[in-house]
Design a protein around this motif. Structure first.
Motif, PDB file in Angstrom:
ATOM      1  N   ASP A  67      -4.301   0.654   9.359  1.00 21.44           N
ATOM      2  CA  ASP A  67      -5.022  -0.338   8.568  1.00 21.44           C
ATOM      3  C   ASP A  67      -4.823   0.044   7.109  1.00 21.44           C
ATOM      4  O   ASP A  67      -5.359   1.047   6.635  1.00 21.44           O
ATOM      5  N   PHE A  68      -4.050  -0.734   6.385  1.00 23.66           N
ATOM      6  CA  PHE A  68      -3.702  -0.375   5.007  1.00 23.66           C
ATOM      7  C   PHE A  68      -4.872  -0.502   4.035  1.00 23.66           C
ATOM      8  O   PHE A  68      -4.761  -0.073   2.892  1.00 23.66           O
ATOM      9  N   SER A  69      -5.984  -1.081   4.473  1.00 24.13           N
ATOM     10  CA  SER A  69      -7.169  -1.097   3.617  1.00 24.13           C
ATOM     11  C   SER A  69      -7.924   0.228   3.702  1.00 24.13           C
ATOM     12  O   SER A  69      -8.857   0.467   2.942  1.00 24.13           O
ATOM     13  N   ASP A  70      -7.504   1.085   4.619  1.00 20.13           N
ATOM     14  CA  ASP A  70      -8.094   2.412   4.812  1.00 20.13           C
ATOM     15  C   ASP A  70      -7.004   3.447   4.527  1.00 20.13           C
ATOM     16  O   ASP A  70      -6.110   3.650   5.340  1.00 20.13           O
ATOM     17  N   LEU A  71      -7.055   4.087   3.381  1.00 19.53           N
ATOM     18  CA  LEU A  71      -5.974   4.991   2.981  1.00 19.53           C
ATOM     19  C   LEU A  71      -5.881   6.214   3.888  1.00 19.53           C
ATOM     20  O   LEU A  71      -4.805   6.802   4.024  1.00 19.53           O
ATOM     21  N   ASN A  72      -6.978   6.591   4.546  1.00 26.03           N
ATOM     22  CA  ASN A  72      -6.900   7.673   5.531  1.00 26.03           C
ATOM     23  C   ASN A  72      -6.048   7.258   6.723  1.00 26.03           C
ATOM     24  O   ASN A  72      -5.326   8.079   7.304  1.00 26.03           O
ATOM     25  N   SER A  73      -6.110   5.984   7.080  1.00 33.16           N
ATOM     26  CA  SER A  73      -5.283   5.456   8.164  1.00 33.16           C
ATOM     27  C   SER A  73      -3.805   5.502   7.775  1.00 33.16           C
ATOM     28  O   SER A  73      -2.935   5.775   8.608  1.00 33.16           O
ATOM     29  N   VAL A  74      -3.530   5.245   6.498  1.00 30.89           N
ATOM     30  CA  VAL A  74      -2.147   5.326   6.006  1.00 30.89           C
ATOM     31  C   VAL A  74      -1.629   6.755   6.139  1.00 30.89           C
ATOM     32  O   VAL A  74      -0.499   6.983   6.589  1.00 30.89           O
ATOM     33  N   HIS A  75      -2.455   7.713   5.769  1.00 32.48           N
ATOM     34  CA  HIS A  75      -2.048   9.124   5.877  1.00 32.48           C
ATOM     35  C   HIS A  75      -1.774   9.510   7.335  1.00 32.48           C
ATOM     36  O   HIS A  75      -0.827  10.259   7.623  1.00 32.48           O
ATOM     37  N   ALA A  76      -2.586   9.004   8.255  1.00 32.31           N
ATOM     38  CA  ALA A  76      -2.378   9.299   9.676  1.00 32.31           C
ATOM     39  C   ALA A  76      -1.058   8.718  10.163  1.00 32.31           C
ATOM     40  O   ALA A  76      -0.321   9.352  10.933  1.00 32.31           O
ATOM     41  N   MET A  77      -0.735   7.508   9.708  1.00 35.07           N
ATOM     42  CA  MET A  77       0.540   6.888  10.072  1.00 35.07           C
ATOM     43  C   MET A  77       1.710   7.683   9.514  1.00 35.07           C
ATOM     44  O   MET A  77       2.738   7.858  10.187  1.00 35.07           O
ATOM     45  N   ILE A  78       1.565   8.189   8.308  1.00 31.48           N
ATOM     46  CA  ILE A  78       2.629   8.990   7.689  1.00 31.48           C
ATOM     47  C   ILE A  78       2.938  10.216   8.532  1.00 31.48           C
ATOM     48  O   ILE A  78       4.107  10.539   8.778  1.00 31.48           O
ATOM     49  N   LEU A  79       1.917  10.886   8.999  1.00 33.44           N
ATOM     50  CA  LEU A  79       2.117  12.075   9.832  1.00 33.44           C
ATOM     51  C   LEU A  79       2.862  11.725  11.116  1.00 33.44           C
ATOM     52  O   LEU A  79       3.751  12.461  11.556  1.00 33.44           O
ATOM     53  N   ILE A 111      -9.656  -4.813  -2.133  1.00 36.28           N
ATOM     54  CA  ILE A 111      -8.792  -4.666  -0.961  1.00 36.28           C
ATOM     55  C   ILE A 111      -7.341  -5.031  -1.260  1.00 36.28           C
ATOM     56  O   ILE A 111      -6.412  -4.500  -0.649  1.00 36.28           O
ATOM     57  N   ARG A 112      -7.136  -5.899  -2.248  1.00 37.75           N
ATOM     58  CA  ARG A 112      -5.764  -6.274  -2.616  1.00 37.75           C
ATOM     59  C   ARG A 112      -5.028  -5.102  -3.289  1.00 37.75           C
ATOM     60  O   ARG A 112      -3.844  -4.897  -3.054  1.00 37.75           O
ATOM     61  N   PHE A 113      -5.744  -4.352  -4.108  1.00 37.37           N
ATOM     62  CA  PHE A 113      -5.127  -3.163  -4.689  1.00 37.37           C
ATOM     63  C   PHE A 113      -4.833  -2.119  -3.606  1.00 37.37           C
ATOM     64  O   PHE A 113      -3.800  -1.465  -3.630  1.00 37.37           O
ATOM     65  N   ALA A 114      -5.751  -1.987  -2.648  1.00 40.14           N
ATOM     66  CA  ALA A 114      -5.562  -1.001  -1.575  1.00 40.14           C
ATOM     67  C   ALA A 114      -4.337  -1.308  -0.727  1.00 40.14           C
ATOM     68  O   ALA A 114      -3.474  -0.449  -0.517  1.00 40.14           O
ATOM     69  N   VAL A 115      -4.255  -2.552  -0.244  1.00 44.05           N
ATOM     70  CA  VAL A 115      -3.187  -2.938   0.686  1.00 44.05           C
ATOM     71  C   VAL A 115      -1.855  -3.158  -0.025  1.00 44.05           C
ATOM     72  O   VAL A 115      -0.804  -2.732   0.455  1.00 44.05           O
ATOM     73  N   ASN A 116      -1.903  -3.843  -1.164  1.00 43.99           N
ATOM     74  CA  ASN A 116      -0.666  -4.275  -1.830  1.00 43.99           C
ATOM     75  C   ASN A 116      -0.047  -3.217  -2.723  1.00 43.99           C
ATOM     76  O   ASN A 116       1.144  -3.300  -3.039  1.00 43.99           O
ATOM     77  N   PRO A 120       1.338   1.203  -0.039  1.00 41.86           N
ATOM     78  CA  PRO A 120       2.788   1.445  -0.123  1.00 41.86           C
ATOM     79  C   PRO A 120       3.138   2.603  -1.057  1.00 41.86           C
ATOM     80  O   PRO A 120       4.128   3.309  -0.826  1.00 41.86           O
ATOM     81  N   TYR A 121       2.346   2.808  -2.092  1.00 41.09           N
ATOM     82  CA  TYR A 121       2.575   3.932  -3.010  1.00 41.09           C
ATOM     83  C   TYR A 121       2.497   5.255  -2.247  1.00 41.09           C
ATOM     84  O   TYR A 121       3.410   6.086  -2.329  1.00 41.09           O
ATOM     85  N   ILE A 122       1.401   5.425  -1.507  1.00 42.49           N
ATOM     86  CA  ILE A 122       1.214   6.660  -0.737  1.00 42.49           C
ATOM     87  C   ILE A 122       2.297   6.808   0.322  1.00 42.49           C
ATOM     88  O   ILE A 122       2.905   7.877   0.478  1.00 42.49           O
ATOM     89  N   LEU A 123       2.527   5.735   1.077  1.00 40.48           N
ATOM     90  CA  LEU A 123       3.519   5.769   2.155  1.00 40.48           C
ATOM     91  C   LEU A 123       4.890   6.165   1.628  1.00 40.48           C
ATOM     92  O   LEU A 123       5.549   7.058   2.170  1.00 40.48           O
ATOM     93  N   THR A 124       5.329   5.508   0.582  1.00 39.29           N
ATOM     94  CA  THR A 124       6.668   5.747   0.046  1.00 39.29           C
ATOM     95  C   THR A 124       6.820   7.159  -0.489  1.00 39.29           C
ATOM     96  O   THR A 124       7.813   7.843  -0.210  1.00 39.29           O
ATOM     97  N   GLN A 125       5.839   7.604  -1.271  1.00 41.40           N
ATOM     98  CA  GLN A 125       5.935   8.950  -1.857  1.00 41.40           C
ATOM     99  C   GLN A 125       6.072  10.016  -0.764  1.00 41.40           C
ATOM    100  O   GLN A 125       6.831  10.967  -0.908  1.00 41.40           O
ATOM    101  N   GLN A 126       5.342   9.827   0.327  1.00 35.28           N
ATOM    102  CA  GLN A 126       5.382  10.824   1.401  1.00 35.28           C
ATOM    103  C   GLN A 126       6.633  10.718   2.272  1.00 35.28           C
ATOM    104  O   GLN A 126       7.000  11.683   2.951  1.00 35.28           O
TER     105      GLN A 126
END
Length: 277
Positions: A67-79, A111-116, A120-126
């Motif tokens: 869920d890209f509105s939850d940045l912790n969820s993004v981190h879990a996906m990255i792992l 939520i638009r800043f979080a998802v949009n 992607p910033y966090i995902l890409t950097q990692q």
């Protein structure tokens, strides 16, 4: 059975359980590439993977949930990606949101800043190390014709702005960051793209109740920008698919997209905010 050749690329597309992301994923799979989808609903993701496998006759279609509105969820996906994907040739940051019944993310930002932008910033950097394992890595960032100067206070949840403003600012932030990526990672081709205004997608129809062009127009340009050799030297550029008829061309984004001072302010604010979470 579809044979994956040595020429196939490994491609991750966020927000690919419907709309132009799904259509582009189907094109990639049909042409023999290894495709990783992303969605926020497990059942919908599984159904989409099954559908694309059937259409493409390609078994190399996989997926990740976040869920890209939850940045912790993004981190879990990255792992999970880091554990399962040996390398990435292409990352398409397609996931986006305009209208939503929820205005704030779990981190208390629009939520638009979080998802949009932030997701992607966090995902890409990692995932940069996985991209750097490719011989011709590429990032495609989904921008928009809607671009407005970014309020750094709104970005970090300290100022209330309208839905339209938040969407337009999030898309310019993404486009500014695309310029930064191109400057920072010289070995990665990073392209921002407006895939087309009011395409026949769920997001456009929910937001405006109408569409101007078929969703295929957007999917086709994502496919093209992601793997066509001609675009290798266009890192940092902005492709506007509203220009021209069937296909657009590179054009100028909002002036802030190449304003070095404003880009550095954006990146500094972004990194400071993310470090505080």
């Amino acid at each position: 059975m579809f044979i994956i050749t040595n020429m196939s690329k490994t491609i991750l597309i966020t927000g690919s359980t419907d709309g132009i992301g799904k259509l582009a994923a189907t094109q990639f799979a049909t042409n023999g590439h290894v495709v990783y989808l992303h969605g926020r609903n497990a059942d919908k993701l599984a159904a989409t993977i099954s559908e694309i496998k059937t259409i493409s006759q390609n078994k190399q279609v996989h997926g990740f949930i976040a869920d890209f509105s939850d940045l912790n969820s993004v981190h879990a996906m990255i792992l999970q990606i880091q554990n399962e994907v040996p390398k990435l040739d292409v990352l398409i940051n397609n996931a986006g949101i305009f209208k939503s019944p929820i205005s704030k993310s779990k981190d208390d930002i629009d939520i638009r800043f979080a998802v949009n932008y932030f997701a992607p910033y966090i995902l890409t950097q990692q995932l940069i190390p996985l991209l750097e394992k490719s011989t011709q890595p590429r990032i495609v960032n989904l921008s928009s014709a809607a671009q407005s100067p970014v309020s750094l206070n709104a970005l970090v949840g300290q100022e209330e702005i309208t839905t339209q403003a938040a969407y337009a600012q999030s898309k310019l932030a993404l486009t500014m960051w695309n310029t930064y990526l191109a400057m920072t990672y010289k070995n990665i081709t990073s392209i921002a793209v407006n895939p087309g205004s009011l395409l026949n997608t769920k997001m456009a129809n929910e937001a405006y109740g109408q569409h101007w062009s078929p969703a295929d127009k957007g999917a086709n340009i994502l496919y093209d920008l992601a793997i066509t050799e001609a675009y290798i030297k266009n890192s940092g550029a902005y492709f506007d698919n509203d220009k021209g008829d069937e296909k657009g061309h590179f054009s100028n984004a909002h002036p802030d997209a190449t304003n070095q001072e404003k880009i550095q302010q954006l990146i500094t604010t972004t990194d400071t905010f993310l470090a505080s979470l």
